[in-house]
Design a protein around this motif. Structure first.
Motif, mmCIF file in Angstrom:
data_model
loop_
_atom_site.group_PDB
_atom_site.id
_atom_site.type_symbol
_atom_site.label_atom_id
_atom_site.label_comp_id
_atom_site.label_asym_id
_atom_site.label_seq_id
_atom_site.Cartn_x
_atom_site.Cartn_y
_atom_site.Cartn_z
ATOM 1 N N MET A 188 0.853 -1.196 0.000
ATOM 2 C CA MET A 188 0.000 0.000 0.000
ATOM 3 C C MET A 188 0.887 1.244 0.000
ATOM 4 S SD MET A 188 -3.000 1.067 2.667
ATOM 5 C CE MET A 188 -4.001 2.516 2.373
ATOM 6 N N SER A 189 0.611 2.172 -0.927
ATOM 7 C CA SER A 189 1.450 3.355 -1.046
ATOM 8 C C SER A 189 1.202 4.324 0.104
ATOM 9 C CB SER A 189 1.184 4.047 -2.386
ATOM 10 O OG SER A 189 -0.154 4.498 -2.441
ATOM 11 N N SER A 190 2.193 5.175 0.340
ATOM 12 C CA SER A 190 2.104 6.162 1.398
ATOM 13 C C SER A 190 1.953 7.571 0.852
ATOM 14 C CB SER A 190 3.370 6.099 2.265
ATOM 15 O OG SER A 190 3.565 4.799 2.770
ATOM 16 N N TYR A 191 2.490 7.835 -0.358
ATOM 17 C CA TYR A 191 2.495 9.164 -0.947
ATOM 18 C C TYR A 191 1.959 9.103 -2.379
ATOM 19 C CZ TYR A 191 5.715 9.886 2.934
ATOM 20 O OH TYR A 191 6.273 9.940 4.186
ATOM 21 N N ARG A 192 1.265 10.152 -2.776
ATOM 22 C CA ARG A 192 0.774 10.206 -4.155
ATOM 23 C C ARG A 192 1.943 10.320 -5.132
ATOM 24 N NH1 ARG A 192 -2.767 13.688 -1.631
ATOM 25 N NH2 ARG A 192 -1.700 15.511 -2.493
ATOM 26 N N ASP A 193 2.850 11.241 -4.820
ATOM 27 C CA ASP A 193 4.002 11.479 -5.684
ATOM 28 C C ASP A 193 5.050 12.225 -4.877
ATOM 29 O OD1 ASP A 193 2.945 14.056 -5.469
ATOM 30 O OD2 ASP A 193 2.078 14.034 -7.479
ATOM 31 N N ARG A 194 6.110 12.684 -5.532
ATOM 32 C CA ARG A 194 7.191 13.366 -4.814
ATOM 33 C C ARG A 194 6.756 14.736 -4.292
ATOM 34 N NH1 ARG A 194 9.781 10.494 -8.964
ATOM 35 N NH2 ARG A 194 11.504 9.143 -8.270
ATOM 36 N N VAL A 195 5.817 15.370 -4.961
ATOM 37 C CA VAL A 195 5.305 16.652 -4.475
ATOM 38 C C VAL A 195 4.568 16.456 -3.150
ATOM 39 C CG1 VAL A 195 3.661 18.518 -4.933
ATOM 40 C CG2 VAL A 195 5.166 17.707 -6.758
ATOM 41 N N ASP A 196 3.703 15.457 -3.102
ATOM 42 C CA ASP A 196 2.986 15.130 -1.871
ATOM 43 C C ASP A 196 3.970 14.782 -0.754
ATOM 44 O OD1 ASP A 196 0.814 14.413 -0.145
ATOM 45 O OD2 ASP A 196 1.098 12.306 -0.700
ATOM 46 N N ALA A 197 4.988 13.998 -1.090
ATOM 47 C CA ALA A 197 6.001 13.620 -0.095
ATOM 48 C C ALA A 197 6.733 14.843 0.432
ATOM 49 C CB ALA A 197 6.995 12.631 -0.712
ATOM 50 N N GLY A 198 7.055 15.790 -0.467
ATOM 51 C CA GLY A 198 7.742 16.999 -0.045
ATOM 52 C C GLY A 198 6.903 17.847 0.896
ATOM 53 N N ARG A 199 5.615 17.956 0.598
ATOM 54 C CA ARG A 199 4.723 18.734 1.459
ATOM 55 C C ARG A 199 4.654 18.142 2.859
ATOM 56 N NH1 ARG A 199 0.117 18.997 -3.192
ATOM 57 N NH2 ARG A 199 0.840 20.875 -4.278
ATOM 58 N N ARG A 200 4.513 16.851 2.905
ATOM 59 C CA ARG A 200 4.373 16.191 4.216
ATOM 60 C C ARG A 200 5.690 16.150 4.971
ATOM 61 N NH1 ARG A 200 0.954 11.052 2.224
ATOM 62 N NH2 ARG A 200 1.353 10.302 4.351
ATOM 63 N N LEU A 201 6.797 16.064 4.229
ATOM 64 C CA LEU A 201 8.105 16.099 4.877
ATOM 65 C C LEU A 201 8.382 17.480 5.460
ATOM 66 C CD1 LEU A 201 10.625 14.360 5.429
ATOM 67 C CD2 LEU A 201 11.540 15.144 3.231
ATOM 68 N N ALA A 202 7.986 18.521 4.732
ATOM 69 C CA ALA A 202 8.204 19.889 5.213
ATOM 70 C C ALA A 202 7.508 20.143 6.546
ATOM 71 C CB ALA A 202 7.723 20.888 4.162
ATOM 72 N N GLU A 203 6.380 19.463 6.775
ATOM 73 C CA GLU A 203 5.659 19.625 8.041
ATOM 74 C C GLU A 203 6.486 19.164 9.235
ATOM 75 O OE1 GLU A 203 2.084 17.423 7.484
ATOM 76 O OE2 GLU A 203 1.218 18.847 6.038
ATOM 77 N N ARG A 204 7.460 18.294 8.980
ATOM 78 C CA ARG A 204 8.321 17.791 10.060
ATOM 79 C C ARG A 204 9.559 18.666 10.248
ATOM 80 N NH1 ARG A 204 6.941 12.281 10.952
ATOM 81 N NH2 ARG A 204 8.535 12.368 12.596
ATOM 82 N N LEU A 205 9.696 19.704 9.425
ATOM 83 C CA LEU A 205 10.913 20.523 9.439
ATOM 84 C C LEU A 205 10.629 21.991 9.738
ATOM 85 C CD1 LEU A 205 12.453 18.933 6.229
ATOM 86 C CD2 LEU A 205 13.467 18.758 8.511
ATOM 87 N N THR A 206 9.455 22.273 10.281
ATOM 88 C CA THR A 206 9.054 23.665 10.479
ATOM 89 C C THR A 206 9.990 24.439 11.402
ATOM 90 O OG1 THR A 206 7.532 22.951 12.226
ATOM 91 C CG2 THR A 206 6.616 23.229 10.008
ATOM 92 N N ALA A 207 10.724 23.758 12.253
ATOM 93 C CA ALA A 207 11.664 24.447 13.150
ATOM 94 C C ALA A 207 12.788 25.140 12.377
ATOM 95 C CB ALA A 207 12.268 23.459 14.146
ATOM 96 N N LEU A 208 12.971 24.746 11.114
ATOM 97 C CA LEU A 208 14.029 25.336 10.294
ATOM 98 C C LEU A 208 13.520 26.450 9.385
ATOM 99 C CD1 LEU A 208 15.872 22.043 9.212
ATOM 100 C CD2 LEU A 208 16.434 23.567 11.110
ATOM 101 N N SER A 209 12.239 26.750 9.447
ATOM 102 C CA SER A 209 11.629 27.732 8.546
ATOM 103 C C SER A 209 12.297 29.102 8.662
ATOM 104 C CB SER A 209 10.133 27.883 8.862
ATOM 105 O OG SER A 209 9.437 26.710 8.557
ATOM 106 N N GLY A 210 12.648 29.645 7.501
ATOM 107 C CA GLY A 210 13.144 31.010 7.439
ATOM 108 C C GLY A 210 14.499 31.259 8.059
#
Length: 210
Positions: free
Chosen positions: A1-23
């Motif tokens: 069973m897949s976890s991500y639609r595509d690399r764009v979806d994966a990037g969006r969800r990965l970015a949510e785990r990296l918000t401490a680095l924003s800006g």
């Protein structure tokens, strides 16, 4: 069973785990060529930090290319695993290095067109790929980033093998990997769309964030 639609979806969800680095002005996102670049573009956009590309070529043993005796990176960086490299015939080692250096030079010329040489001095380097199988390339990327002067190295991938995750956790300052199932089989199994990323897609992603 897949976890991500595509690399764009994966990037969006990965970015949510990296918000401490924003800006943060010291942060740069580095996409591993090729499949990591579309993921990295989304991560960099969401965090509001620069995107660059990290070209790393693993030096694989003749007859067992999945086993790395070292790696090459930009700017003449070379990392060797002496224990693995020492038993190799010097001619065989030179042949592998020559072949991989030629491909690294080709990719650097294609992807860095108009971009200055990669300099990570004092930066927090966030190395992004689309997944971890053996982790050998990501491990080499961590070593190359340190040699290029990175102060802190974070590896961020949407999915990976448990063993690769544990290996990288001992190498990088931090590893962000939302999914690392014990029964991992292949990166592609976790995507609906896992098409092969070509040079044009990499170039387009870099232009879009330039």
């Amino acid at each position: 069973m897949s976890s991500y639609r595509d690399r764009v979806d994966a990037g969006r969800r990965l970015a949510e785990r990296l918000t401490a680095l924003s800006g943060r002005p010291d942060v740069v996102v580095l996409g591993l060529v090729r499949g990591g670049v579309p993921v990295a573009r989304i991560v960099a956009d969401r965090l509001g930090v620069p995107l660059d590309v990290l070209v790393v070529r693993k030096l694989g043993l003749p007859g067992a290319p999945e086993v790395a005796f070292g790696a090459l990176g930009p700017g003449g960086v070379r990392v060797l695993n002496d224990q693995v490299a020492a038993p190799l015939d010097p001619a065989d080692r030179a042949e592998v290095q020559h072949r991989e250096q030629a491909e690294l030079d080709r990719r650097e010329a294609r992807y860095r067109h108009g971009r200055p040489p990669l300099d990570l001095t004092g930066r927090t380097a966030v190395i992004v790929d689309d997944g971890l199988a053996t982790g050998a390339t990501a491990r080499a990327a961590v070593q190359v980033a340190r040699q290029l002067g990175a102060r802190r190295v974070v590896v961020a991938v949407p999915v990976g093998a448990q063993q690769a995750y544990e290996m990288l956790a001992a190498e990088a300052d931090e590893v962000i990997c939302p999914q690392h199932p014990v029964g991992f089989t292949a990166v592609s199994a976790h995507y609906d769309d896992f098409h092969e990323v070509d040079d044009d897609e990499v170039t387009s992603a870099l232009i879009a964030t330039a």
